[in-house]
Design a protein around this motif. Structure first.
Motif, short mmCIF file in Angstrom:
data_model
loop_
_atom_site.label_atom_id
_atom_site.label_comp_id
_atom_site.label_asym_id
_atom_site.label_seq_id
_atom_site.Cartn_x
_atom_site.Cartn_y
_atom_site.Cartn_z
N MET A 249 1.83 14.30 15.74
CA MET A 249 1.61 14.19 14.10
C MET A 249 0.03 13.45 14.02
SD MET A 249 5.07 13.77 12.42
CE MET A 249 5.20 11.93 13.34
N LYS A 250 -0.60 13.77 12.80
CA LYS A 250 -1.94 12.83 12.51
C LYS A 250 -1.57 11.72 11.71
CE LYS A 250 -4.77 15.74 14.87
NZ LYS A 250 -6.30 15.70 15.20
N LEU A 251 -2.38 10.51 12.02
CA LEU A 251 -2.16 9.64 11.08
C LEU A 251 -3.63 8.81 11.50
CD1 LEU A 251 0.10 6.91 12.73
CD2 LEU A 251 -1.25 8.63 13.97
N PRO A 252 -3.65 7.69 10.41
CA PRO A 252 -5.18 6.87 10.54
C PRO A 252 -4.87 6.21 11.65
CG PRO A 252 -4.07 6.80 8.28
CD PRO A 252 -3.17 7.60 9.06
N SER A 253 -6.26 5.86 12.17
CA SER A 253 -6.48 5.01 13.40
C SER A 253 -6.07 3.81 13.18
CB SER A 253 -7.64 5.50 14.13
OG SER A 253 -8.81 4.88 13.11
N LEU A 254 -5.38 3.17 14.31
CA LEU A 254 -4.81 1.69 14.12
C LEU A 254 -4.19 1.28 12.97
CD1 LEU A 254 -8.33 0.08 15.19
CD2 LEU A 254 -6.26 0.33 16.71
N ILE A 255 -3.57 2.21 12.78
CA ILE A 255 -2.51 1.91 11.31
C ILE A 255 -1.18 1.25 11.65
CG2 ILE A 255 -1.07 4.12 11.15
CD1 ILE A 255 -2.84 2.34 8.37
N GLU A 311 -3.21 0.30 1.54
CA GLU A 311 -4.33 0.88 0.99
C GLU A 311 -4.75 2.34 1.80
OE1 GLU A 311 -7.50 -1.57 -0.43
OE2 GLU A 311 -6.30 -3.31 -0.69
N ARG A 312 -4.74 2.11 3.09
CA ARG A 312 -5.32 3.10 4.02
C ARG A 312 -4.30 4.31 3.83
NH1 ARG A 312 -6.34 1.55 9.81
NH2 ARG A 312 -7.17 3.72 9.71
N MET A 313 -2.95 3.96 3.80
CA MET A 313 -2.29 5.14 3.70
C MET A 313 -2.16 5.85 2.25
SD MET A 313 -0.73 5.88 6.59
CE MET A 313 0.34 6.99 5.79
N GLU A 314 -2.37 5.17 1.39
CA GLU A 314 -2.73 5.69 -0.03
C GLU A 314 -4.22 6.49 0.22
OE1 GLU A 314 -3.51 4.43 -4.69
OE2 GLU A 314 -2.88 2.88 -3.29
N ILE A 315 -5.04 6.10 0.77
CA ILE A 315 -6.23 6.94 0.80
C ILE A 315 -5.98 8.11 1.70
CG2 ILE A 315 -8.61 7.10 1.83
CD1 ILE A 315 -8.79 3.98 0.93
N PHE A 316 -4.86 7.83 2.56
CA PHE A 316 -4.83 9.24 3.52
C PHE A 316 -4.06 10.18 3.06
CE2 PHE A 316 -2.24 10.78 7.25
CZ PHE A 316 -3.23 11.50 7.77
N THR A 317 -3.05 9.71 2.23
CA THR A 317 -1.98 10.88 1.61
C THR A 317 -2.21 11.00 0.19
OG1 THR A 317 -0.42 9.08 1.28
CG2 THR A 317 -0.38 10.11 3.58
N GLY A 318 -2.78 9.95 -0.44
CA GLY A 318 -2.75 10.21 -1.88
C GLY A 318 -1.57 9.61 -2.56
N ASN A 319 -0.89 9.20 -1.72
CA ASN A 319 0.88 8.77 -2.30
C ASN A 319 0.70 7.21 -2.24
OD1 ASN A 319 3.39 8.34 -2.99
ND2 ASN A 319 4.23 9.14 -1.04
N LYS A 320 0.93 6.59 -3.30
CA LYS A 320 1.01 5.22 -3.46
C LYS A 320 2.28 4.56 -2.71
CE LYS A 320 -1.42 4.58 -7.78
NZ LYS A 320 -1.35 3.91 -9.16
N ASN A 321 3.30 5.49 -2.61
CA ASN A 321 4.62 4.82 -1.87
C ASN A 321 4.50 5.37 -0.42
OD1 ASN A 321 5.59 3.85 -4.19
ND2 ASN A 321 6.17 5.86 -5.08
N SER A 322 3.40 5.55 0.38
CA SER A 322 3.46 6.08 1.80
C SER A 322 3.75 5.08 2.61
CB SER A 322 2.07 6.92 1.81
OG SER A 322 0.88 6.05 1.83
N ILE A 333 12.49 -2.97 8.56
CA ILE A 333 11.81 -1.51 8.69
C ILE A 333 10.41 -1.41 8.16
CG2 ILE A 333 11.97 0.89 8.73
CD1 ILE A 333 14.92 0.27 8.61
N ASN A 334 9.42 -1.06 8.83
CA ASN A 334 8.16 -0.55 8.28
C ASN A 334 8.18 0.98 8.47
OD1 ASN A 334 6.40 -3.48 7.90
ND2 ASN A 334 7.54 -3.40 10.01
N LYS A 335 7.91 1.46 7.27
CA LYS A 335 7.88 2.95 7.31
C LYS A 335 6.47 3.73 6.47
CE LYS A 335 10.47 7.13 5.23
NZ LYS A 335 11.58 7.47 4.73
N ILE A 336 5.96 4.56 7.29
CA ILE A 336 4.80 4.98 6.83
C ILE A 336 4.98 6.67 6.74
CG2 ILE A 336 2.96 3.34 7.39
CD1 ILE A 336 2.34 5.33 9.73
N LEU A 337 4.87 7.28 5.28
CA LEU A 337 4.92 8.66 5.26
C LEU A 337 3.68 9.35 5.28
CD1 LEU A 337 7.29 8.47 2.24
CD2 LEU A 337 8.00 9.53 4.49
N LEU A 338 3.76 10.41 6.42
CA LEU A 338 2.23 10.99 6.67
C LEU A 338 2.12 12.23 5.76
CD1 LEU A 338 2.53 10.82 10.52
CD2 LEU A 338 1.31 9.10 8.97
N LYS A 339 2.92 12.48 4.59
CA LYS A 339 2.59 13.53 3.89
C LYS A 339 2.64 13.08 2.45
CE LYS A 339 7.28 15.02 3.54
NZ LYS A 339 8.30 15.72 4.03
#
Length: 339
Positions: A249-255, A311-322, A333-339
């Motif tokens: 799976m792809k995600l922002p580097s150093l996230i 902020e980086r996840m919002e830029i990456f996915t366009g989703n404020k709740n990512s 729990i820290n959760k990041i959504l990649l879609k």
């Protein structure tokens, strides 16, 4: 397809319709046309219309673009009347070129003005409508492209700001961990420096705009955790549960690094037991979790690391709740959504 091609298609349609109109009139018995009539009238009309479009309509339409909408429409309307007269006058010159015994020029022009002046104006308005449509589409397309370019530039600027915050923030915290071991265990400190060197090389060479695989991200996280494990020893334990499929799976580097760092920093606050960190991924949900069983989450934590992740996840996915952080039982729990 551009505006000129659409106008040419319009005149082609008018020529074809004129041909069938002549056929219908002859079929009804109202007039007997010759073969030359079927050739000259439709083609002459099309040729005359296309010629005047390039010589008059298109240049005048473009020139009036500098005026306000009201003035422009007024000028185009007045010009339409002038165009109609020019069109009729030039159209009726064609029979004098191709017919051996053409009808009286003044009489044919006058009768055409009386009976078909409005049709010429309709043709003119169709051309203007096509030009307006393409002008509007062009402006909208340019506006959308400009907006997209501005958004891209804004995101790039944000990423550069976030990167400038993350690298010093990460470096200072890691160096503090190394310094804490220098006097007590030099060998461990040396091992930590080697791992830190690898992490810094990865960090400095990373491009925040290019996603990396989870496998590459975890490789860096393991080195960071090894540094912290050397520092905390039995007080810190970690487990990484990433399947081969999820590792692609792809995600922002150093996230993930700020999430792991935050789990250690805040997990030990007022927590006397050993801290465990679990990193796992759900390929189906396209999500990654960083869990710790340390100090409970009493309120949303706001600090540079987590704000950067959000902020980086919002830029990456366009989703404020990512990016989400929440308490579930004994686990933070820290959760990041990649879609």
């Amino acid at each position: 397809m551009n505006r000129v091609k659409w106008v040419l298609i319009l005149w082609l349609i008018l020529a074809v319709s004129t041909f069938f109109q002549l056929f219908a009139v002859e079929y009804s018995g109202r007039y007997d046309y010759q073969l030359i009539d079927y050739m000259i009238t439709p083609l002459g009309t099309m040729f005359n219309g296309v010629l005047l479009f390039f010589l008059m309509v298109l240049p005048f339409f473009d020139v009036t673009s500098k005026y306000s909408n009201f003035k422009r429409i007024l000028f185009l309307c007045l010009f339409g009347v002038f165009y109609a007269f020019v069109f009729i006058l030039t159209l009726h010159l064609i029979p004098h070129v191709f017919y051996p015994n053409p009808s009286d020029y003044k009489e044919s022009v006058f009768s055409f003005i009386v009976g078909d002046f409005h049709n010429v104006l309709k043709n003119y308005l169709f051309q203007i409508a096509i030009l307006y449509a393409f002008e509007f589409i062009g402006k909208e397309r340019n506006s959308i492209n400009q907006q997209k370019n501005l958004e891209i530039e804004l995101n790039q600027t944000k990423l550069q700001i976030l990167k400038s915050q993350l690298q010093p923030h990460f470096l200072f915290n890691a160096l503090n961990s190394v310094v804490a071991e220098i006097d007590e265990n030099k060998q461990k400190a040396q091992e930590m420096i080697v791992n830190l060197s690898d992490i810094l090389r990865t960090t400095l060479n990373s491009n925040f705009e290019i996603p990396i695989t989870l496998e590459e991200e975890i490789s860096t996280i393991k080195k960071y955790l090894s540094i912290e494990k050397t520092r905390y020893e039995e007080q810190l334990d970690y487990e990484i549960k990433i399947s081969p499929e999820a590792s692609k799976m792809k995600l922002p580097s150093l996230i993930l690094q700020p999430l792991v760092e935050n789990s250690i920093k805040h997990g030990f606050k007022g927590f006397n037991n050993s801290l465990k960190i679990i990193i796992e991924a759900d390929e189906g949900e396209k999500s990654v979790f960083v869990k710790n069983n340390g100090a409970k989450l009493t309120s949303q934590i706001h600090q540079i690391g987590l704000n950067n992740v959000a902020e980086r996840m919002e830029i990456f996915t366009g989703n404020k709740n990512s990016f989400q952080i929440y308490q579930e039982g004994e686990w933070v729990i820290n959760k990041i959504l990649l879609k």
